[in-house]
Design a protein around this motif. Structure first.
Motif, PDB file in Angstrom:
ATOM      1  N   LEU A  12      18.451  93.570 -27.271  1.00 36.86           N
ATOM      2  CA  LEU A  12      17.208  94.205 -27.728  1.00 36.86           C
ATOM      3  C   LEU A  12      17.365  94.832 -29.107  1.00 36.86           C
ATOM      4  O   LEU A  12      16.529  94.636 -29.990  1.00 36.86           O
ATOM      5  CB  LEU A  12      16.827  95.287 -26.699  1.00 36.86           C
ATOM      6  CG  LEU A  12      15.555  96.085 -26.920  1.00 36.86           C
ATOM      7  CD1 LEU A  12      14.333  95.188 -26.789  1.00 36.86           C
ATOM      8  CD2 LEU A  12      15.460  97.224 -25.894  1.00 36.86           C
ATOM      9  N   ILE A  13      18.421  95.587 -29.289  1.00 30.79           N
ATOM     10  CA  ILE A  13      18.619  96.335 -30.545  1.00 30.79           C
ATOM     11  C   ILE A  13      20.086  96.736 -30.680  1.00 30.79           C
ATOM     12  O   ILE A  13      20.761  96.952 -29.671  1.00 30.79           O
ATOM     13  CB  ILE A  13      17.691  97.578 -30.575  1.00 30.79           C
ATOM     14  CG1 ILE A  13      17.651  98.199 -31.960  1.00 30.79           C
ATOM     15  CG2 ILE A  13      18.070  98.592 -29.502  1.00 30.79           C
ATOM     16  CD1 ILE A  13      16.404  99.023 -32.212  1.00 30.79           C
ATOM     17  N   LYS A  14      20.560  96.844 -31.918  1.00 30.97           N
ATOM     18  CA  LYS A  14      21.988  97.118 -32.105  1.00 30.97           C
ATOM     19  C   LYS A  14      22.345  98.534 -32.574  1.00 30.97           C
ATOM     20  O   LYS A  14      23.289  99.118 -32.058  1.00 30.97           O
ATOM     21  CB  LYS A  14      22.602  96.064 -33.034  1.00 30.97           C
ATOM     22  CG  LYS A  14      22.605  94.702 -32.352  1.00 30.97           C
ATOM     23  CD  LYS A  14      23.140  93.602 -33.224  1.00 30.97           C
ATOM     24  CE  LYS A  14      23.093  92.288 -32.475  1.00 30.97           C
ATOM     25  NZ  LYS A  14      23.410  91.141 -33.304  1.00 30.97           N
ATOM     26  N   PRO A  15      21.619  99.116 -33.551  1.00 33.90           N
ATOM     27  CA  PRO A  15      22.034 100.469 -33.972  1.00 33.90           C
ATOM     28  C   PRO A  15      21.908 101.456 -32.806  1.00 33.90           C
ATOM     29  O   PRO A  15      20.974 101.353 -32.012  1.00 33.90           O
ATOM     30  CB  PRO A  15      21.026 100.827 -35.080  1.00 33.90           C
ATOM     31  CG  PRO A  15      20.423  99.536 -35.495  1.00 33.90           C
ATOM     32  CD  PRO A  15      20.443  98.660 -34.291  1.00 33.90           C
ATOM     33  N   ASP A  16      22.855 102.352 -32.702  1.00 33.54           N
ATOM     34  CA  ASP A  16      22.843 103.346 -31.622  1.00 33.54           C
ATOM     35  C   ASP A  16      22.750 102.722 -30.238  1.00 33.54           C
ATOM     36  O   ASP A  16      22.071 103.248 -29.342  1.00 33.54           O
ATOM     37  CB  ASP A  16      21.717 104.367 -31.832  1.00 33.54           C
ATOM     38  CG  ASP A  16      22.195 105.534 -32.678  1.00 33.54           C
ATOM     39  OD1 ASP A  16      23.370 105.916 -32.537  1.00 33.54           O
ATOM     40  OD2 ASP A  16      21.416 106.045 -33.489  1.00 33.54           O
ATOM     41  N   HIS A  17      23.440 101.613 -30.053  1.00 35.16           N
ATOM     42  CA  HIS A  17      23.293 100.872 -28.798  1.00 35.16           C
ATOM     43  C   HIS A  17      23.792 101.641 -27.581  1.00 35.16           C
ATOM     44  O   HIS A  17      23.382 101.349 -26.463  1.00 35.16           O
ATOM     45  CB  HIS A  17      23.976  99.500 -28.892  1.00 35.16           C
ATOM     46  CG  HIS A  17      25.472  99.548 -28.833  1.00 35.16           C
ATOM     47  ND1 HIS A  17      26.242 100.007 -29.879  1.00 35.16           N
ATOM     48  CD2 HIS A  17      26.351  99.214 -27.846  1.00 35.16           C
ATOM     49  CE1 HIS A  17      27.523  99.930 -29.531  1.00 35.16           C
ATOM     50  NE2 HIS A  17      27.612  99.451 -28.313  1.00 35.16           N
ATOM     51  N   GLY A  18      24.655 102.644 -27.807  1.00 35.25           N
ATOM     52  CA  GLY A  18      25.106 103.457 -26.675  1.00 35.25           C
ATOM     53  C   GLY A  18      23.926 104.223 -26.089  1.00 35.25           C
ATOM     54  O   GLY A  18      23.683 104.223 -24.877  1.00 35.25           O
TER      55      GLY A  18
END
Ligand SMILES: [Fe+2]
Ligand SMILES: [Fe+2]
Length: 272
Positions: free
Chosen positions: A137-143
């Motif tokens: 879905l999305i990569k930055p701040d994936h945590g």
């Protein structure tokens, strides 16, 4: 390839020796010499440490792409165009998402397989299985995104481990068996330092009673990139059955705080 004539003649025993050779023998000797030189050049290069890019070099690549690096993998194609996706069942389960939206999911399956083999807790095994799924879905701040996606359905410790594995990836922990990954020199740049909010999060985690939960996700993360490993979700049936609260309406339709995220994963071609 450039040939050093003197070195070549010397390798054959000097001018006198070369004069005694017929044309064919000289041609063959030259060919062997060139092969050796090439092998030596390749070996020398292999022996050299890999050159990692700088932050500035990575930044300079931004304008060379038609997409941003943070776009989820469902939204871009590595090469060529994206593929048409099969529609999800009316009441999709975690398995359906693994099969139809997170596939091949090799990395998380390998990571969870290692956690299972090394006898980690079921909360940690589940965290390893889910820790990077949100990258579709999305990569930055994936945590943080990943924890939010799974929070309504998994134990608190599992969500905690997913949220904070992202931060702990930047900080080695020798005692736990975790080194800073070369992969991060490659993707962030060798002179990268994490932003202040990551540093603050790390400080908080060092004193947290659950520090080891996300730390163990990073420990399994490191070893989770074997391209030849054959993995499947089957060994995790029991862990999922015991700890993942599958909503009867299907993921995306249960009005949970992250239902919309599941729907976006289900229909990434929707224009709005
Ligand atoms: Fe991750
Ligand atoms: Fe990972």
């Amino acid at each position: 390839m450039e040939i050093d004539r003197r070195a070549f003649i010397a390798s054959l025993g000097g001018t006198a020796a070369v004069c005694l050779m017929d044309h064919e023998a000289k041609a063959e000797a030259l060919e062997h010499y060139m092969e050796d030189q090439l092998d030596q050049a390749v070996e020398a290069r292999q022996g050299q440490p890999e050159r990692f890019p700088t932050v500035a070099e990575i930044e300079a690549e931004i304008e060379t792409r038609p997409f941003r690096r943070g776009a989820g993998s469902l939204f871009t194609a590595g090469r060529g165009n994206v593929a048409k996706l099969e529609p999800m069942p009316a009441r999709p389960t975690l398995h359906d998402f693994f099969r139809m939206r997170f596939a091949p999911a090799n990395h998380v399956l390998q990571s969870a397989t290692r956690a299972l083999k090394t006898g980690m807790s079921e909360e940690v095994i589940l965290a390893c299985l889910l820790h990077d799924c949100v990258l579709s879905l999305i990569k930055p701040d994936h945590g943080w995104w990943g924890a939010q996606l799974f929070e309504p359905y998994v134990p608190e410790k599992t969500a905690f481990a997913i949220r904070y594995h992202q931060t702990l990836r930047f900080y080695p922990d020798e005692q736990a068996g975790y080194e800073y990954p070369d992969q991060y020199y490659r993707i962030f740049g060798h002179d990268y330092s994490p932003p202040a909010y990551i540093e603050q999060t790390y400080k908080m985690l060092r004193n947290h009673k659950w520090y080891m939960e996300p730390r163990l996700v990073t420990v399994n993360d490191l070893y989770a990139f074997d391209p030849k490993a054959v993995v499947s979700i089957d060994p995790f049936e029991d862990v999922i059955g015991r700890h993942f609260k599958q909503p009867k309406e299907g993921l995306g339709f249960d009005n949970s705080p992250s239902a919309h995220m599941w729907r976006t994963l289900a229909r990434p071609d929707s224009p709005l």
